[in-house]
Design a protein around this motif. Structure first.
Motif, PDB file in Angstrom:
ATOM      1  N   UNK A 164      -7.773  12.628   7.902  1.00  0.00           N
ATOM      2  CA  UNK A 164      -6.616  11.844   8.116  1.00  0.00           C
ATOM      3  C   UNK A 164      -7.043  10.538   8.443  1.00  0.00           C
ATOM      4  N   UNK A 165      -6.301   9.611   7.792  1.00  0.00           N
ATOM      5  CA  UNK A 165      -6.756   8.297   7.873  1.00  0.00           C
ATOM      6  C   UNK A 165      -5.577   7.354   8.556  1.00  0.00           C
ATOM      7  N   UNK A 166      -5.749   6.284   9.210  1.00  0.00           N
ATOM      8  CA  UNK A 166      -4.953   5.397   9.723  1.00  0.00           C
ATOM      9  C   UNK A 166      -4.907   3.812   9.027  1.00  0.00           C
ATOM     10  N   UNK A 167      -3.924   3.477   8.441  1.00  0.00           N
ATOM     11  CA  UNK A 167      -3.765   2.108   7.951  1.00  0.00           C
ATOM     12  C   UNK A 167      -3.054   1.358   9.034  1.00  0.00           C
ATOM     13  N   UNK A 168      -3.535   0.183   9.395  1.00  0.00           N
ATOM     14  CA  UNK A 168      -2.646  -0.642  10.348  1.00  0.00           C
ATOM     15  C   UNK A 168      -2.586  -2.126  10.022  1.00  0.00           C
ATOM     16  N   UNK A 169      -1.723  -2.763  10.565  1.00  0.00           N
ATOM     17  CA  UNK A 169      -1.507  -4.259  10.557  1.00  0.00           C
ATOM     18  C   UNK A 169      -1.788  -4.698   9.096  1.00  0.00           C
ATOM     19  N   UNK A 170      -2.672  -5.698   8.973  1.00  0.00           N
ATOM     20  CA  UNK A 170      -3.050  -6.314   7.581  1.00  0.00           C
ATOM     21  C   UNK A 170      -3.459  -5.407   6.493  1.00  0.00           C
ATOM     22  N   UNK A 171      -4.052  -4.073   6.698  1.00  0.00           N
ATOM     23  CA  UNK A 171      -4.125  -3.142   5.919  1.00  0.00           C
ATOM     24  C   UNK A 171      -2.981  -2.658   5.075  1.00  0.00           C
ATOM     25  N   UNK A 172      -1.782  -2.706   5.940  1.00  0.00           N
ATOM     26  CA  UNK A 172      -0.424  -2.556   5.253  1.00  0.00           C
ATOM     27  C   UNK A 172       0.265  -3.490   4.431  1.00  0.00           C
ATOM     28  N   UNK A 173      -0.455  -4.884   4.497  1.00  0.00           N
ATOM     29  CA  UNK A 173       0.148  -5.731   3.625  1.00  0.00           C
ATOM     30  C   UNK A 173      -0.428  -5.325   2.093  1.00  0.00           C
ATOM     31  N   UNK A 174      -1.519  -4.824   1.999  1.00  0.00           N
ATOM     32  CA  UNK A 174      -2.026  -4.387   0.679  1.00  0.00           C
ATOM     33  C   UNK A 174      -1.531  -3.175   0.255  1.00  0.00           C
ATOM     34  N   UNK A 175      -0.751  -2.309   1.142  1.00  0.00           N
ATOM     35  CA  UNK A 175      -0.479  -0.979   0.465  1.00  0.00           C
ATOM     36  C   UNK A 175       0.550  -1.193  -0.506  1.00  0.00           C
ATOM     37  N   UNK A 176       0.375  -0.567  -1.753  1.00  0.00           N
ATOM     38  CA  UNK A 176       1.222  -0.522  -2.693  1.00  0.00           C
ATOM     39  C   UNK A 176       1.588  -2.005  -3.335  1.00  0.00           C
ATOM     40  N   UNK A 177       0.792  -2.937  -3.023  1.00  0.00           N
ATOM     41  CA  UNK A 177       1.009  -4.327  -3.479  1.00  0.00           C
ATOM     42  C   UNK A 177       1.906  -4.852  -2.625  1.00  0.00           C
ATOM     43  N   UNK A 178       2.269  -4.429  -1.248  1.00  0.00           N
ATOM     44  CA  UNK A 178       3.563  -4.794  -0.880  1.00  0.00           C
ATOM     45  C   UNK A 178       4.818  -4.119  -1.223  1.00  0.00           C
ATOM     46  N   UNK A 179       5.903  -4.489  -0.318  1.00  0.00           N
ATOM     47  CA  UNK A 179       7.049  -3.850  -0.795  1.00  0.00           C
ATOM     48  C   UNK A 179       8.380  -4.859  -0.432  1.00  0.00           C
ATOM     49  N   UNK A 180       9.458  -4.671  -1.361  1.00  0.00           N
ATOM     50  CA  UNK A 180      10.729  -5.326  -1.006  1.00  0.00           C
ATOM     51  C   UNK A 180      11.568  -4.779   0.233  1.00  0.00           C
ATOM     52  N   UNK A 181      11.802  -5.307   1.298  1.00  0.00           N
ATOM     53  CA  UNK A 181      12.427  -4.731   2.136  1.00  0.00           C
ATOM     54  C   UNK A 181      13.895  -4.008   1.667  1.00  0.00           C
ATOM     55  N   UNK A 182      14.586  -2.940   2.264  1.00  0.00           N
ATOM     56  CA  UNK A 182      15.880  -2.232   1.934  1.00  0.00           C
ATOM     57  C   UNK A 182      16.872  -3.258   2.974  1.00  0.00           C
ATOM     58  N   UNK A 183      17.172  -4.152   2.338  1.00  0.00           N
ATOM     59  CA  UNK A 183      18.341  -5.117   3.029  1.00  0.00           C
ATOM     60  C   UNK A 183      19.657  -5.046   2.222  1.00  0.00           C
ATOM     61  N   UNK A 184      19.615  -5.545   0.914  1.00  0.00           N
ATOM     62  CA  UNK A 184      20.776  -5.310   0.203  1.00  0.00           C
ATOM     63  C   UNK A 184      21.190  -3.997  -0.388  1.00  0.00           C
ATOM     64  N   UNK A 185      20.158  -3.320  -0.586  1.00  0.00           N
ATOM     65  CA  UNK A 185      20.000  -1.800  -1.302  1.00  0.00           C
ATOM     66  C   UNK A 185      19.265  -0.967  -0.228  1.00  0.00           C
TER      67      UNK A 185
END
Length: 266
Positions: free
Chosen positions: A229-250
């Motif tokens: 098992x691994x842990x991805x945290x803080x800045x590592x998450x910025x690179x996860x999946x190329x970043x992501x668009x928040x669920x705000x309007x959808x």
């Protein structure tokens, strides 16, 4: 009851809650510290590294009440609220797999958004979102409106946890991470290496807080996990999946699970 539910006992005295043919949770009544499902182990790992003593925990999603039982066993005296809209399921589980004596677990027949919205400000140390419908995380439980309510309910140093499921690439998880970090900026993602490396469909646990998480302690916890098992945290998450668009309007539910034979891509 929303679907066909059975309780399947094994030769070790454990019971699995199965809904429409899909295992939902596993309980070991004689020893609630035994956690079989890997994602429950990951949820417990986060709770284990939080401040010692009783914790006020809100659970969104009940099924077999596995994690509430574990919290009661490992942090006795913890006041817990479980939001589970399927009252018939709760009645079945409580009748066939009774809760321990003198527990402080209260189950409310409410959906997650309704139930969390009714809770008082700063009333929980931990909010765990582990709810599925037809094998998918409902879209309303990862939308910014829900995250705002979870943030309101959490105490300043509290932690919110989500049990998510995604396909290789983790694009859905990346969007949830982006949504959550708008309100709870310090975050960590726990999953098996196979899931983190995009080799299979699977579960990932997201933990988030207003304050830094005890990452060193968390990494020590997962180092002894049954599956790598691994842990991805803080800045590592910025690179996860190329970043992501928040669920705000959808919003959208998590990807549908594939046939069990297709969960691994190698």
């Amino acid at each position: 009851m929303s679907g066909h539910v059975t309780l399947e006992w094994d030769d070790r005295g454990g019971v699995t809650v199965v809904m429409d043919g899909t295992p939902q949770s596993h309980v070991q009544p004689d020893d609630p510290t035994v956690l079989v499902f890997e994602y429950v182990q990951h949820l417990a790992a986060v709770v284990r590294v939080l401040a010692p003593g009783p914790l006020a925990v809100t659970h969104v999603g009940g099924a077999g009440l596995t994690l509430p039982r574990w919290v009661e066993a490992t942090r006795p005296g913890s006041p817990q609220i479980v939001l589970e809209p399927d009252a018939a399921l709760t009645e079945l589980v409580r009748r066939e797999v009774p809760l321990p004596r003198r527990h402080r677990i209260r189950v409310r027949a409410q959906d997650g958004l309704t139930g969390v919205s009714a809770l008082a400000d700063s009333s929980a140390d931990v909010v765990v979102t582990d709810a599925y419908a037809a094998g998918r995380v409902p879209g309303e439980l990862t939308h910014t409106a829900y995250v705002e309510q979870v943030t309101r309910v959490l105490r300043h140093s509290g932690a919110a946890l989500w049990n998510l499921a995604d396909e290789p690439g983790l694009r859905y998880v990346a969007r949830v991470v982006a949504t959550v970090r708008q309100h709870l900026p310090h975050a960590a993602l726990l999953a098996t290496h196979e899931v983190l490396k995009g080799r299979r469909f699977g579960n990932a646990v997201l933990a988030a807080s207003r304050v830094p998480l005890p990452l060193d302690a968390l990494r020590r916890e997962v180092a002894s996990a049954a599956l790598p098992t691994g842990v991805r945290a803080e800045r590592e998450l910025d690179r996860l999946g190329g970043g992501g668009r928040p669920f705000v309007a959808d919003s959208c539910a998590s990807p549908p699970p594939p046939d069990a034979r297709g969960w691994r891509v190698r």
